[in-house]
Design a protein around this motif. Sequence first.
Motif, PDB file in Angstrom:
ATOM      1  N   ALA A   1      -9.146  27.353 -45.943  1.00  0.00           N
ATOM      2  CA  ALA A   1     -10.274  26.644 -46.536  1.00  0.00           C
ATOM      3  C   ALA A   1     -10.492  27.063 -47.982  1.00  0.00           C
ATOM      4  CB  ALA A   1     -11.536  26.890 -45.713  1.00  0.00           C
ATOM      5  N   GLU A   2     -10.122  28.318 -48.293  1.00  0.00           N
ATOM      6  CA  GLU A   2     -10.309  28.811 -49.655  1.00  0.00           C
ATOM      7  C   GLU A   2      -9.268  28.259 -50.619  1.00  0.00           C
ATOM      8  OE1 GLU A   2      -7.468  31.540 -47.607  1.00  0.00           O
ATOM      9  OE2 GLU A   2      -9.318  30.510 -47.077  1.00  0.00           O
ATOM     10  N   ASP A   3      -8.236  27.590 -50.100  1.00  0.00           N
ATOM     11  CA  ASP A   3      -7.161  27.043 -50.938  1.00  0.00           C
ATOM     12  C   ASP A   3      -6.735  25.694 -50.371  1.00  0.00           C
ATOM     13  OD1 ASP A   3      -5.048  26.547 -52.592  1.00  0.00           O
ATOM     14  OD2 ASP A   3      -3.863  28.290 -52.020  1.00  0.00           O
ATOM     15  N   PRO A   4      -7.478  24.612 -50.688  1.00  0.00           N
ATOM     16  CA  PRO A   4      -7.199  23.300 -50.081  1.00  0.00           C
ATOM     17  C   PRO A   4      -5.794  22.788 -50.355  1.00  0.00           C
ATOM     18  CG  PRO A   4      -9.336  23.306 -51.178  1.00  0.00           C
ATOM     19  CD  PRO A   4      -8.641  24.578 -51.573  1.00  0.00           C
ATOM     20  N   ARG A   5      -5.147  23.276 -51.412  1.00  0.00           N
ATOM     21  CA  ARG A   5      -3.806  22.786 -51.743  1.00  0.00           C
ATOM     22  C   ARG A   5      -2.711  23.482 -50.935  1.00  0.00           C
ATOM     23  NH1 ARG A   5      -3.868  23.861 -58.031  1.00  0.00           N
ATOM     24  NH2 ARG A   5      -4.741  25.800 -57.176  1.00  0.00           N
ATOM     25  N   ALA A   6      -3.076  24.508 -50.197  1.00  0.00           N
ATOM     26  CA  ALA A   6      -2.070  25.255 -49.438  1.00  0.00           C
ATOM     27  C   ALA A   6      -1.453  24.372 -48.359  1.00  0.00           C
ATOM     28  CB  ALA A   6      -2.699  26.485 -48.802  1.00  0.00           C
ATOM     29  N   ALA A   7      -0.155  24.454 -48.221  1.00  0.00           N
ATOM     30  CA  ALA A   7       0.557  23.702 -47.175  1.00  0.00           C
ATOM     31  C   ALA A   7       1.000  24.685 -46.101  1.00  0.00           C
ATOM     32  CB  ALA A   7       1.727  22.959 -47.791  1.00  0.00           C
ATOM     33  N   GLY A   8       2.261  24.660 -45.722  1.00  0.00           N
ATOM     34  CA  GLY A   8       2.726  25.547 -44.676  1.00  0.00           C
ATOM     35  C   GLY A   8       2.836  26.980 -45.147  1.00  0.00           C
ATOM     36  N   GLU A   9       2.265  27.909 -44.381  1.00  0.00           N
ATOM     37  CA  GLU A   9       2.303  29.328 -44.717  1.00  0.00           C
ATOM     38  C   GLU A   9       2.600  30.149 -43.464  1.00  0.00           C
ATOM     39  OE1 GLU A   9      -0.952  29.464 -48.370  1.00  0.00           O
ATOM     40  OE2 GLU A   9      -1.600  30.030 -46.357  1.00  0.00           O
ATOM     41  N   PRO A  10       3.247  31.312 -43.611  1.00  0.00           N
ATOM     42  CA  PRO A  10       3.487  32.164 -42.443  1.00  0.00           C
ATOM     43  C   PRO A  10       2.188  32.802 -41.956  1.00  0.00           C
ATOM     44  CG  PRO A  10       4.895  32.779 -44.321  1.00  0.00           C
ATOM     45  CD  PRO A  10       3.833  31.867 -44.844  1.00  0.00           C
ATOM     46  N   ILE A  11       2.049  32.883 -40.664  1.00  0.00           N
ATOM     47  CA  ILE A  11       0.925  33.583 -40.051  1.00  0.00           C
ATOM     48  C   ILE A  11       1.448  34.283 -38.808  1.00  0.00           C
ATOM     49  CG2 ILE A  11       0.195  31.509 -38.776  1.00  0.00           C
ATOM     50  CD1 ILE A  11      -2.701  32.543 -39.042  1.00  0.00           C
ATOM     51  N   CYS A  12       0.989  35.498 -38.567  1.00  0.00           N
ATOM     52  CA  CYS A  12       1.414  36.262 -37.400  1.00  0.00           C
ATOM     53  C   CYS A  12       0.200  36.581 -36.540  1.00  0.00           C
ATOM     54  CB  CYS A  12       2.097  37.560 -37.827  1.00  0.00           C
ATOM     55  SG  CYS A  12       3.681  37.314 -38.654  1.00  0.00           S
ATOM     56  N   ILE A  13       0.296  36.274 -35.253  1.00  0.00           N
ATOM     57  CA  ILE A  13      -0.790  36.569 -34.337  1.00  0.00           C
ATOM     58  C   ILE A  13      -0.250  37.381 -33.160  1.00  0.00           C
ATOM     59  CG2 ILE A  13      -1.897  34.380 -34.971  1.00  0.00           C
ATOM     60  CD1 ILE A  13      -1.356  33.448 -32.067  1.00  0.00           C
ATOM     61  N   ALA A  14      -1.147  38.095 -32.513  1.00  0.00           N
ATOM     62  CA  ALA A  14      -0.775  38.867 -31.322  1.00  0.00           C
ATOM     63  C   ALA A  14      -1.974  38.951 -30.395  1.00  0.00           C
ATOM     64  CB  ALA A  14      -0.308  40.265 -31.709  1.00  0.00           C
ATOM     65  N   ARG A  15      -1.737  38.750 -29.122  1.00  0.00           N
ATOM     66  CA  ARG A  15      -2.768  38.890 -28.096  1.00  0.00           C
ATOM     67  C   ARG A  15      -2.332  40.015 -27.163  1.00  0.00           C
ATOM     68  NH1 ARG A  15      -8.035  37.338 -27.180  1.00  0.00           N
ATOM     69  NH2 ARG A  15      -7.612  35.202 -27.801  1.00  0.00           N
ATOM     70  N   ILE A  16      -3.223  40.978 -26.949  1.00  0.00           N
ATOM     71  CA  ILE A  16      -2.874  42.174 -26.192  1.00  0.00           C
ATOM     72  C   ILE A  16      -3.407  42.087 -24.768  1.00  0.00           C
ATOM     73  CG2 ILE A  16      -3.016  44.689 -26.111  1.00  0.00           C
ATOM     74  CD1 ILE A  16      -1.481  43.532 -28.494  1.00  0.00           C
ATOM     75  N   GLY A  17      -2.512  42.323 -23.798  1.00  0.00           N
ATOM     76  CA  GLY A  17      -2.906  42.507 -22.407  1.00  0.00           C
ATOM     77  C   GLY A  17      -3.043  41.238 -21.598  1.00  0.00           C
ATOM     78  N   THR A  18      -3.921  40.334 -22.032  1.00  0.00           N
ATOM     79  CA  THR A  18      -4.217  39.120 -21.267  1.00  0.00           C
ATOM     80  C   THR A  18      -4.486  37.973 -22.232  1.00  0.00           C
ATOM     81  OG1 THR A  18      -6.562  39.700 -21.206  1.00  0.00           O
ATOM     82  CG2 THR A  18      -5.233  40.391 -19.328  1.00  0.00           C
ATOM     83  N   LEU A  19      -4.701  36.788 -21.678  1.00  0.00           N
ATOM     84  CA  LEU A  19      -5.109  35.601 -22.447  1.00  0.00           C
ATOM     85  C   LEU A  19      -4.066  35.170 -23.462  1.00  0.00           C
ATOM     86  CD1 LEU A  19      -8.900  36.333 -23.116  1.00  0.00           C
ATOM     87  CD2 LEU A  19      -7.906  34.808 -21.409  1.00  0.00           C
ATOM     88  N   GLY A  20      -2.825  35.004 -23.037  1.00  0.00           N
ATOM     89  CA  GLY A  20      -1.809  34.475 -23.929  1.00  0.00           C
ATOM     90  C   GLY A  20      -2.183  33.096 -24.440  1.00  0.00           C
ATOM     91  N   THR A  21      -2.136  32.899 -25.735  1.00  0.00           N
ATOM     92  CA  THR A  21      -2.499  31.630 -26.355  1.00  0.00           C
ATOM     93  C   THR A  21      -1.475  30.556 -26.004  1.00  0.00           C
ATOM     94  OG1 THR A  21      -3.540  32.837 -28.168  1.00  0.00           O
ATOM     95  CG2 THR A  21      -2.976  30.539 -28.587  1.00  0.00           C
TER      96      THR A  21
END
Length: 261
Positions: free
Chosen positions: A149-169
């Motif tokens: 939201a802070e950069d409306p011109r941004a297109a595809g960017e790398p993002i890394c997420i991790a969920r620990i233990g339970t609740l796999g996204t």
Amino acid sequence: MERARANPASIEQAWAALGPTLGILEPLRFSPDKWSVIARLHSNFDDREAQTRLPLPIARFGAAATEAIGGHARRFDSVRTEYVDEGWFTEKFVNGPSDPMADHARLYNEDVDRMMGVLFPSARYRKGHYAFGKFTVPQPHGLHTDHSAEDPRAAGEPICIARIGTLGTHYVAGDYEACDPRTKSMLNALRYWITVPEGEPEAIFDELLQKQVLATIPVDHVMLMVAGNGSNGAHVTQHIAARPTGDGVHSAFFQRQYRFT
């Protein structure tokens, strides 16, 4: 963003050497097929077809780390969310009291930065957060993408997420633009959590999981995905939080997003 092509062998060698330098994560070994995707994204992260092959697991948390993080999360009966902004380090490590989850988050951040330095050397940290405690409702509730939201011109960017233990996204597998009209309508039901001609969102959620339109991210792994602002040229990862069972589930979540310079 297209960049000069690196020698795939040099990337693989740098990746293989990462392990001893990391504090909490264990980099995964990639198959030739996965290396092909990574090489394409390394040279041009805007490669939409390669982006449709994400999310991709790139590292795992060791058993000791997952137990320590899960144990700390189980101490809380509500969800605590911390944003890794300019004042976070000073608050947590200079002025504030000892904070075990901040220690884990710092190690995660440093390790993911090192991995991104190999995979995408021109990527720089944009923003991140982590959450932990007892999750009683999905957060966020519906199908969504991570954006800038802070950069409306941004297109595809790398993002890394991790969920620990339970609740796999869960995430939309493959190219969502190639879905048939009925499936697109069902995905809209999950995006806005509304009733559509195909049914109620709760039933649609179960059906899309059964049909494997929605796949599940493994817990205790770091997943490489695509963030962005819905650019026509990017295949931004669409994902949805798992539904907590019973009166809630204890878990922890880490997220770190990058921009290209």
